[in-house]
Write a protein that holds these residues in place. Sequence first.
Motif, PDB file in Angstrom:
ATOM      1  N   MET A  45       0.359  -1.075  -0.170  1.00 18.51           N
ATOM      2  CA  MET A  45       0.003   0.117  -0.299  1.00 18.51           C
ATOM      3  C   MET A  45       1.261   1.724  -0.058  1.00 18.51           C
ATOM      4  N   LEU A  46       2.014   1.214   0.568  1.00 14.38           N
ATOM      5  CA  LEU A  46       2.824   2.543   0.870  1.00 14.38           C
ATOM      6  C   LEU A  46       3.954   2.725  -0.697  1.00 14.38           C
ATOM      7  N   LYS A  47       3.603   1.591  -1.457  1.00 13.02           N
ATOM      8  CA  LYS A  47       4.134   2.240  -2.997  1.00 13.02           C
ATOM      9  C   LYS A  47       3.476   2.570  -3.203  1.00 13.02           C
ATOM     10  N   GLU A  48       1.528   1.914  -3.932  1.00 12.10           N
ATOM     11  CA  GLU A  48       1.018   2.612  -4.391  1.00 12.10           C
ATOM     12  C   GLU A  48       0.488   4.080  -3.822  1.00 12.10           C
ATOM     13  N   MET A  49       0.854   4.036  -2.931  1.00 13.34           N
ATOM     14  CA  MET A  49       0.615   5.344  -2.436  1.00 13.34           C
ATOM     15  C   MET A  49       1.220   6.694  -2.543  1.00 13.34           C
ATOM     16  N   ILE A  50       2.596   6.398  -3.052  1.00 16.03           N
ATOM     17  CA  ILE A  50       3.629   7.275  -3.273  1.00 16.03           C
ATOM     18  C   ILE A  50       4.004   7.319  -4.735  1.00 16.03           C
ATOM     19  N   ILE A  51       3.407   6.172  -5.323  1.00 13.49           N
ATOM     20  CA  ILE A  51       3.193   6.380  -6.859  1.00 13.49           C
ATOM     21  C   ILE A  51       1.843   6.942  -7.362  1.00 13.49           C
ATOM     22  N   SER A  52       0.521   6.987  -6.704  1.00 15.75           N
ATOM     23  CA  SER A  52       0.081   7.632  -7.194  1.00 15.75           C
ATOM     24  C   SER A  52      -0.128   9.144  -6.325  1.00 15.75           C
ATOM     25  N   GLY A  53       0.977   9.669  -5.181  1.00 15.43           N
ATOM     26  CA  GLY A  53       1.247  10.568  -5.239  1.00 15.43           C
ATOM     27  C   GLY A  53       1.843  11.175  -6.415  1.00 15.43           C
ATOM     28  N   ALA A  54       2.939  11.048  -6.891  1.00 14.84           N
ATOM     29  CA  ALA A  54       3.638  10.985  -7.934  1.00 14.84           C
ATOM     30  C   ALA A  54       2.710  11.160  -9.276  1.00 14.84           C
ATOM     31  N   HIS A  55       1.762  10.894  -9.229  1.00 12.10           N
ATOM     32  CA  HIS A  55       1.116  10.502 -10.953  1.00 12.10           C
ATOM     33  C   HIS A  55       0.598  11.431 -10.789  1.00 12.10           C
ATOM     34  N   LEU A  56      -0.123  12.167  -9.782  1.00 11.84           N
ATOM     35  CA  LEU A  56      -1.164  13.031  -9.731  1.00 11.84           C
ATOM     36  C   LEU A  56      -0.456  13.799  -9.906  1.00 11.84           C
ATOM     37  N   LEU A  57       0.462  14.442  -9.153  1.00 15.26           N
ATOM     38  CA  LEU A  57       1.217  15.819  -9.508  1.00 15.26           C
ATOM     39  C   LEU A  57       1.819  15.703 -11.072  1.00 15.26           C
ATOM     40  N   GLU A  58       2.364  15.554 -11.416  1.00 14.54           N
ATOM     41  CA  GLU A  58       2.619  14.751 -12.778  1.00 14.54           C
ATOM     42  C   GLU A  58       1.468  14.790 -13.346  1.00 14.54           C
ATOM     43  N   LYS A  59       0.506  15.272 -13.483  1.00 23.33           N
ATOM     44  CA  LYS A  59      -1.091  15.016 -14.030  1.00 23.33           C
ATOM     45  C   LYS A  59      -1.489  16.449 -13.928  1.00 23.33           C
ATOM     46  N   ASN A  60      -0.779  16.738 -12.631  1.00 20.48           N
ATOM     47  CA  ASN A  60      -1.238  18.616 -12.308  1.00 20.48           C
ATOM     48  C   ASN A  60      -0.194  19.315 -12.499  1.00 20.48           C
ATOM     49  N   LYS A  61       1.095  19.039 -12.469  1.00 22.60           N
ATOM     50  CA  LYS A  61       2.010  20.129 -12.721  1.00 22.60           C
ATOM     51  C   LYS A  61       2.104  21.376 -13.438  1.00 22.60           C
ATOM     52  N   TYR A 100      -0.684  18.428  -3.963  1.00 21.66           N
ATOM     53  CA  TYR A 100      -0.988  17.131  -4.923  1.00 21.66           C
ATOM     54  C   TYR A 100      -0.663  16.270  -4.697  1.00 21.66           C
ATOM     55  N   ILE A 101       0.114  15.799  -4.333  1.00 16.57           N
ATOM     56  CA  ILE A 101       1.358  14.647  -3.684  1.00 16.57           C
ATOM     57  C   ILE A 101       0.765  13.756  -3.161  1.00 16.57           C
ATOM     58  N   TYR A 102       0.024  14.338  -2.129  1.00 14.97           N
ATOM     59  CA  TYR A 102      -1.453  13.999  -1.056  1.00 14.97           C
ATOM     60  C   TYR A 102      -2.238  13.896  -1.122  1.00 14.97           C
ATOM     61  N   LEU A 103      -2.346  14.521  -1.981  1.00 12.70           N
ATOM     62  CA  LEU A 103      -4.074  14.205  -2.456  1.00 12.70           C
ATOM     63  C   LEU A 103      -3.854  12.885  -3.348  1.00 12.70           C
ATOM     64  N   GLY A 104      -2.962  12.342  -3.996  1.00 15.23           N
ATOM     65  CA  GLY A 104      -2.586  11.352  -4.796  1.00 15.23           C
ATOM     66  C   GLY A 104      -2.286   9.728  -3.852  1.00 15.23           C
ATOM     67  N   ILE A 105      -1.612  10.598  -2.998  1.00 11.64           N
ATOM     68  CA  ILE A 105      -1.692   9.435  -1.455  1.00 11.64           C
ATOM     69  C   ILE A 105      -2.756   9.342  -1.199  1.00 11.64           C
ATOM     70  N   LEU A 106      -3.784   9.897  -0.852  1.00 11.08           N
ATOM     71  CA  LEU A 106      -5.514  10.029  -0.222  1.00 11.08           C
ATOM     72  C   LEU A 106      -6.027   9.067  -1.514  1.00 11.08           C
ATOM     73  N   GLY A 107      -5.394   8.862  -2.037  1.00 10.78           N
ATOM     74  CA  GLY A 107      -6.849   8.680  -3.011  1.00 10.78           C
ATOM     75  C   GLY A 107      -6.495   7.010  -3.830  1.00 10.78           C
TER      76      GLY A 107
END
Length: 527
Positions: free
Chosen positions: A1-17, A185-192
């Motif tokens: 889950m921690l892996k997925e949280m970090i990856i999701s945080g990275a992705h949401l930031l990339e999407k909204n950079k 955005y990173i935090y929101l991706g982590i929560l997602g």
Amino acid sequence: MLKEMIISGAHLLEKNKSIVDDLNVFPVPDGDTGTNMSLTMQSAMKEVKAVNNDDIEEIAEAAANGSLMGARGNSGVILSQLLRGFAKGVKGKETLNTEDLANALKLGADTAYKAVMKPVEGTILTVARESAEYAVKIAKKETDIEDFLEKVIYQGENTLKRTPDMLAVLKEAGVVDSGGKGLIYIYLGILGALKGEMLSSEDLDIMQKTVEHDHDMHVSGDIEFAYCTEFIINTEGADPEAFREEIKDQGDSMLVVGNENLIKVHLHTNHPGAVMEKAMALGELSDIKIDNMRVQFKDKHPEKEAEEEKDFGFITVSIGDGIEKIFKDFNVDHVIKGGQTMNPSTEDFMKAIEDIHAKNIYILPNNSNIIMAANQAKELSKKNVMVIPTKTIPQGITAMIGFNPGNSPEENLQEMTEIMEDIETGQVTYAVRDTVVNDKKIKKGNILGIGNGKIQAVGKNAEKVSLELLDSLITEEHEIITLFYGAEVDEKSAEKLQGKIEKAYPDCEVEVYYGGQPLYYYLFSVE
């Protein structure tokens, strides 16, 4: 889950950079906070995806190490320190509850504050600190992690909204802090990810491909240590610093980072087997990679002869073929292409340092947003590296003029730093949005004259704005005005402007050079 949280945080930031990029205080076309933070997070994500187990400590350490080497710009370096502190905070944890997360977030914020020489409130640091302090406050009562993170993020968003009240430049420009926005955005991706709102594997694969790149060797013809050796030690209770000390005499270009369970090793050596024998005493090895650099170098540069180690070497950052040629004329060894919109990473500097066969190496960042990454590379390198804190191209060129091969390394550091501080820098570019800065109303497409960090002139004509800008910079004491014209300006226009400057300032010598820089019509150096 921690892996997925970090990856999701990275992705949401990339999407909204791009949204984060657009929050740059100055409405110039080089707002790059979102891009820098995204590239830093993608580097962290790449390391996290390479971890082949579900160990929390190892995953967090991988994110920290990846972000450290991929850190770009001040925001990226600060982000890497947030992840470094977080990794320290989860050491020894097999699972994480709300108190664990709160303490790790707090340690991350503390680590980031310590890494910044003069912390400024109203930035990403404030958003990280206040959200972490709130996390610690509610952690004991709020035991549901989803609810806990929602409240922490809500606090972070409230802090972000208040950043304009902490920094006048944000309030005047009508924007919130860009780094703080990126962190949200990173935090929101982590929560997602925690809520099961993960991206599809196809989306993640596409994103991963954007960060993969070829490993180009940067070595000189005289290669003392032939084998570029990389591996990971999977171990328990090991000390990376102790292992670094154990192998310090085995080669150079050494990086040994990790934690008690994972040590990542990179070095150049003539005896990779001997190094790995020592490593195997600590645990199992994985991701082993050994390249013969002499063979690679001969394949790529058959004509280059071995070179002796010289006393001084130089690395600078610039963009524009004209400016690059000027630096090369001053015997700069390695010009990293970058600057506005494209900040080099710590790893870019490390490769450049490795490439130079010199006893003393100077780095000239030529951009305030690149200085932290340069200093981080300086701390990681075993070579004698010194950073001249140049914030503009004119300062970098002037610093090179101040170099004296007859001086000691320390004397040159002092002289080059002092001489570049006497330069007044002017830049002429265009606005990318409507805003108000320094009580000046700015419309999208307006020409902007920026002098020493402030917008001094606004208009519709680059020539008129340039003259107004120079009027704000030049005093009776100035003697030389140097103009570097960009890729979008032709030589005739530059010469026409030169004539008007000479007429306006008859006591000054006016020099014109082709810079070829994008985005900026003119760069001015006044001395």
